[in-house]
Scaffold this active site. Structure first.
Site, PDB file in Angstrom:
ATOM      1  N   CYS A  80       0.966  -1.080   0.102  1.00 15.22           N
ATOM      2  CA  CYS A  80       0.117  -0.121  -0.072  1.00 15.22           C
ATOM      3  C   CYS A  80       0.912   1.285  -0.042  1.00 15.22           C
ATOM      4  O   CYS A  80       1.819   1.479   0.929  1.00 15.22           O
ATOM      5  CB  CYS A  80      -0.930   0.066   1.458  1.00 15.22           C
ATOM      6  SG  CYS A  80      -1.946   1.529   1.173  1.00 15.22           S
ATOM      7  N   ARG A  83      -0.116   4.536   3.037  1.00 14.96           N
ATOM      8  CA  ARG A  83       0.010   4.426   4.519  1.00 14.96           C
ATOM      9  C   ARG A  83       0.181   5.707   5.390  1.00 14.96           C
ATOM     10  O   ARG A  83       0.104   5.523   6.647  1.00 14.96           O
ATOM     11  CB  ARG A  83       0.933   3.471   4.742  1.00 14.96           C
ATOM     12  CG  ARG A  83       0.496   1.780   4.287  1.00 14.96           C
ATOM     13  CD  ARG A  83       1.716   0.773   4.397  1.00 14.96           C
ATOM     14  NE  ARG A  83       2.659   0.929   3.529  1.00 14.96           N
ATOM     15  CZ  ARG A  83       3.800  -0.088   3.429  1.00 14.96           C
ATOM     16  NH1 ARG A  83       4.207  -0.627   4.778  1.00 14.96           N
ATOM     17  NH2 ARG A  83       4.533  -0.147   2.517  1.00 14.96           N
ATOM     18  N   TRP A 255      -9.087   5.207   0.078  1.00  9.47           N
ATOM     19  CA  TRP A 255      -9.579   6.085  -1.231  1.00  9.47           C
ATOM     20  C   TRP A 255      -8.624   5.812  -2.418  1.00  9.47           C
ATOM     21  O   TRP A 255      -7.630   5.386  -2.293  1.00  9.47           O
ATOM     22  CB  TRP A 255      -9.879   7.562  -1.017  1.00  9.47           C
ATOM     23  CG  TRP A 255      -8.611   8.123  -0.532  1.00  9.47           C
ATOM     24  CD1 TRP A 255      -7.237   8.729  -1.353  1.00  9.47           C
ATOM     25  CD2 TRP A 255      -8.280   8.168   0.817  1.00  9.47           C
ATOM     26  NE1 TRP A 255      -6.483   9.032  -0.351  1.00  9.47           N
ATOM     27  CE2 TRP A 255      -7.094   8.897   1.009  1.00  9.47           C
ATOM     28  CE3 TRP A 255      -8.794   7.905   2.146  1.00  9.47           C
ATOM     29  CZ2 TRP A 255      -6.324   9.198   2.244  1.00  9.47           C
ATOM     30  CZ3 TRP A 255      -8.379   8.424   3.222  1.00  9.47           C
ATOM     31  CH2 TRP A 255      -6.987   9.041   3.332  1.00  9.47           C
ATOM     32  N   GLU A 260      -4.942   3.682 -10.650  1.00  5.81           N
ATOM     33  CA  GLU A 260      -5.832   2.366 -10.336  1.00  5.81           C
ATOM     34  C   GLU A 260      -6.801   2.478 -11.429  1.00  5.81           C
ATOM     35  O   GLU A 260      -7.186   1.012 -12.182  1.00  5.81           O
ATOM     36  CB  GLU A 260      -6.304   2.181  -8.989  1.00  5.81           C
ATOM     37  CG  GLU A 260      -5.202   2.241  -7.850  1.00  5.81           C
ATOM     38  CD  GLU A 260      -5.906   2.022  -6.564  1.00  5.81           C
ATOM     39  OE1 GLU A 260      -6.185   2.865  -5.752  1.00  5.81           O
ATOM     40  OE2 GLU A 260      -5.978   0.690  -6.350  1.00  5.81           O
TER      41      GLU A 260
HETATM   42  N1  ARG Z   1      -6.796  -1.286  -7.325  1.00  7.97           N
HETATM   43  C1  ARG Z   1      -7.980  -1.853  -6.574  1.00  7.97           C
HETATM   44  C2  ARG Z   1      -9.045  -1.237  -7.845  1.00  7.97           C
HETATM   45  O1  ARG Z   1      -8.705  -0.539  -8.785  1.00  7.97           O
HETATM   46  C3  ARG Z   1      -8.217  -1.312  -5.623  1.00  7.97           C
HETATM   47  C4  ARG Z   1      -7.142  -1.730  -4.556  1.00  7.97           C
HETATM   48  C5  ARG Z   1      -7.304  -0.509  -3.170  1.00  7.97           C
HETATM   49  N2  ARG Z   1      -7.130   0.720  -3.374  1.00  7.97           N
HETATM   50  C6  ARG Z   1      -6.901   1.665  -2.381  1.00  7.97           C
HETATM   51  N3  ARG Z   1      -6.882   2.932  -3.089  1.00  7.97           N
HETATM   52  N4  ARG Z   1      -7.340   1.372  -1.442  1.00  7.97           N
HETATM   53  O2  ARG Z   1     -10.100  -1.438  -7.690  1.00  7.97           O
END
Ligand code: ARG
Length: 386
Positions: A80, A83, A255, A260
């Site tokens: 992560c 953090r 969040w 991602e």
């Molecule tokens: N990578 C995943 C997604 O795109 C989520 C993983 C957790 N991500 C976070 N920002 N807490 O759905």
């Protein structure tokens, strides 16, 4: 790297993909109590918890101890980048819930609290652990509380998110009826099993999930692509381990980081594969990879993600800010006398990696407790220990 808080070995990333997580001793598992208690109280709590755990019972943690365990679990999680904010994790102590119906009601609440009208807050909800080690416990089958269905049609084409083909099939088999007109952004129902192990279907109440339609600040046609994503990732299939106890149902959320969604979920070829469409609209030369049509399309898609979340007032961090926050986290950890366990291949953002400081930072992963574990890692650990 000067000022680097990591103990570095010659190369990075240090741990190969799929390395089995090492087992920690009960002493290691209980060490986090030293951050909560001191003196005779520490000795007393350590003894009581060790006694229960060595008898195969769940650790009798107080809610406050579990809250700290959740926060430290986030702080410890090697994959992560977010953090820095570990102290802001809020706990919902639902260890008394082991029935699918009650769990689904609690999940609805978790999602509402986390979405918080766009001002996303981090929550961990902990449901009942097994009554004895290895015994039955409730479980959430979904990888995340929000996810889009993936349907495979007779000719092999896929509508929706290919990542969720299996879960979509399971939901359909359990009797889920999607809207008559299927779309590529149909929200999946939850599949929850209580302690009885029977998977049950819970369709989402309409309006529960906050979503963000994607627009581009300078490209009016972008909106016409009809792309969207949900506001908050709530991971629901990881095992939380604290004080020698496994919690198989312990959903948590942070969040989003823009990449991602923009550089993976909507861009990967085996996900929504949107780069060709966007490049086409941009009028780029798709015949030659060296025209960098993919790279240009990727930038515009990510601009759209950042712009749209901001416009809708939904909290999301960009990868440059996240990288800087991670470096600050590392500095703070070093000041606290703690080494940071981190996986370079997970921390480094999937877009313009070398423009971020984390790219230039060697990292190593080592086991810590409390922590959150992927179920797929469990399979690897079992296979390599058997
Ligand atoms: N990578 C995943 C997604 O795109 C989520 C993983 C957790 N991500 C976070 N920002 N807490 O759905």
């Amino acid at each position: 790297m000067s000022g680097c808080p990591f103990h570095t070995s010659a190369s990075s990333p240090a741990s190969p993909r799929g390395a089995a997580p090492a087992r920690l001793s009960i002493e290691d598992e209980l060490r986090f109590l030293e951050e909560i208690h001191a003196g005779p109280r520490l000795a007393e709590r350590r003894a009581a918890i060790r006694e229960a755990v060595t008898r195969g019972l769940p650790a009798p943690l107080s809610t406050e101890e579990l809250r700290q365990a959740g926060r430290i679990g986030w702080r410890n999680h090697a994959r992560c980048i977010g953090r820095l904010h570990w102290r802001s994790l809020e706990l919902r102590d639902h260890r008394h819930l082991d029935d699918a119906e009650q769990i689904a009601a609690s999940l609805r609440e978790h999602l509402e609290l986390a979405q918080n009208d766009g001002a996303v807050r981090s929550f961990l909800t902990v449901f009942a652990p097994p009554e004895r080690v290895g015994g039955p416990a409730p479980r959430i089958h979904n990888h995340q509380l929000c996810a889009y269905a993936g349907y495979r049609s007779a000719d092999g084409a896929i509508l929706g998110d290919p990542k969720n083909l299996a879960l979509t099939e399971q939901a359909l088999a359990l009797g889920w009826r999607p809207a008559a007109e299927r779309t590529r952004f149909d929200l999946l129902p939850w599949i929850v099993a209580g302690r009885d192990g029977v998977p049950r279907l819970f369709p989402l109440p309409p309006g529960l999930v906050r979503e963000v339609p994607l627009r581009h600040p300078r490209l009016p046609w972008f909106e016409g692509l009809g792309l969207r994503w949900y506001a908050v990732p709530v991971i629901s299939d990881m095992r939380f381990r604290a004080a020698g106890t496994d919690y198989p149902a312990a959903p948590f959320n942070g969040w989003y980081m823009g990449t991602e969604i923009g550089a993976r979920n909507l861009a990967d070829r085996d996900r929504y594969d949107q780069l060709p469409v966007i490049a086409e609209r941009l009028g780029l030369d798709r015949r030659r990879p060296r025209s960098l049509w993919q790279d240009q399309a990727l930038v515009e898609l990510n601009v759209a993600v950042l712009h749209s979340f901001e416009r809708e007032g939904v909290k999301l961090v960009d990868h440059h800010a996240a990288s800087e926050e991670f470096m600050r986290f590392c500095e703070r950890e070093r000041a606290a006398g703690r080494e940071v366990s981190a996986r370079w291949d997970w921390i480094v953002p999937p877009m313009s990696p070398a423009t971020t400081r984390v790219y230039h930072t060697p990292m190593r992963e080592f086991p810590l407790s409390p922590d959150f574990h992927a179920r797929s890692d469990d399979a690897v650990a079992l296979a390599s220990s058997g």
